[in-house]
Design a protein around this motif. Structure first.
Motif, short mmCIF file in Angstrom:
data_model
loop_
_atom_site.label_atom_id
_atom_site.label_comp_id
_atom_site.label_asym_id
_atom_site.label_seq_id
_atom_site.Cartn_x
_atom_site.Cartn_y
_atom_site.Cartn_z
N ARG A 12 56.16 -29.62 -6.23
CA ARG A 12 54.99 -30.32 -5.67
C ARG A 12 54.59 -29.74 -4.31
O ARG A 12 53.41 -29.62 -4.01
N ALA A 15 52.83 -26.49 -4.95
CA ALA A 15 51.48 -26.76 -5.46
C ALA A 15 50.55 -27.24 -4.36
O ALA A 15 49.36 -26.91 -4.37
N GLY A 24 48.96 -24.78 -14.18
CA GLY A 24 49.36 -26.09 -14.68
C GLY A 24 50.77 -26.41 -14.23
O GLY A 24 51.48 -25.52 -13.74
N MET A 25 51.16 -27.66 -14.37
CA MET A 25 52.49 -28.09 -13.93
C MET A 25 53.15 -28.97 -14.98
O MET A 25 52.49 -29.74 -15.66
N LEU A 124 46.18 -32.86 -6.97
CA LEU A 124 46.16 -31.66 -7.82
C LEU A 124 44.82 -31.48 -8.51
O LEU A 124 44.65 -30.54 -9.29
N LEU A 129 48.70 -31.42 -15.93
CA LEU A 129 50.00 -31.90 -15.47
C LEU A 129 50.67 -32.70 -16.58
O LEU A 129 50.07 -33.63 -17.12
N VAL A 131 54.06 -34.99 -17.18
CA VAL A 131 55.16 -35.68 -16.52
C VAL A 131 56.15 -36.11 -17.61
O VAL A 131 55.82 -36.96 -18.44
N SER A 152 47.10 -35.86 -10.71
CA SER A 152 46.05 -35.08 -11.34
C SER A 152 45.20 -35.97 -12.24
O SER A 152 45.71 -36.88 -12.87
N SER A 155 46.37 -35.53 -16.36
CA SER A 155 47.82 -35.69 -16.53
C SER A 155 48.13 -36.42 -17.82
O SER A 155 47.31 -37.16 -18.35
N ALA A 182 50.54 -27.53 -21.61
CA ALA A 182 49.92 -27.39 -20.28
C ALA A 182 49.26 -26.03 -20.12
O ALA A 182 48.20 -25.92 -19.52
#
Length: 188
Positions: A12, A15, A24-25, A124, A129, A131, A152, A155, A182
């Motif tokens: 994070r 980013a 992307g994350m 973001l 994203l 999670v 985001s 997400s 992602a």
């Protein structure tokens, strides 16, 4: 960019500092600071929180406490199922940099993230994203997941239903699937 546990804090932070370098994350069971007075012990006998975990090999969900983290992959009940070479590489990696993250390190990283992102909603933006969470029942965990989702506008949350905190060992396919998703999603 993929960050697991305490590594998600550094993910994070990266980013926040270099948003244009990331497509992307994927955040994998982000570590969190326990609430004051929260019980950080194993679930009560008969708990269904991690139904597949042997009671003597429980990986607690709250990893950032007032002491350095001492739980590692080798403590997960599925670690012995990894190929011997992977187990050896893990031991070697620990010998190269044996410092484990601790409470103050996490607090400092969170403070730096807050300095970088300020009070901006969706810091973001529209970055894809994912999670990845676990069936964690620890106080404050669900609130953290909601905060992570709010990073985001693009997400999605996925629950690794059969994992303790050690998702990379317990259900690595969940992580690889989300990396693929992602990377295929475009920013809106």
């Amino acid at each position: 960019l993929v960050g697991y546990s305490v590594g998600a804090l550094w993910e994070r932070l990266y980013a926040a500092k270099y948003p244009n370098d990331i497509a992307g994350m994927v955040i994998v069971d982000h570590a969190f600071l326990p609430n004051a007075g929260a019980d950080e012990t194993r679930p009560a006998a008969g708990s269904t929180q991690y139904p597949h975990a042997p009671t003597d090999r429980y990986s607690p969900p709250v990893l950032v406490s007032k002491a350095p983290i001492v739980i590692g992959f080798e403590d997960d009940w599925n670690f012995s199922k990894l190929p011997k070479r992977d187990q050896q590489l893990h031991a070697w990696a620990l010998s190269q940099h044996p410092i484990r993250p601790g409470y103050q390190m996490a607090v400092d990283c969170l403070s730096e993230i807050e300095r970088e992102t300020g009070e901006h909603g969706y810091p973001l933006g529209d970055m894809p994203l994912a999670v990845i969470s676990t069936p964690n029942e620890t106080p404050g965990y669900r609130e953290l997941q909601a905060k992570l989702m709010a990073l985001s506008r693009s997400s999605e949350q996925v629950v690794a239903e059969n994992s303790s905190h050690m998702v990379p060992i317990d259900e690595p396919e969940v992580i690889t699937q989300e990396i693929g998703r992602a990377s295929c999603r475009e920013r809106v």
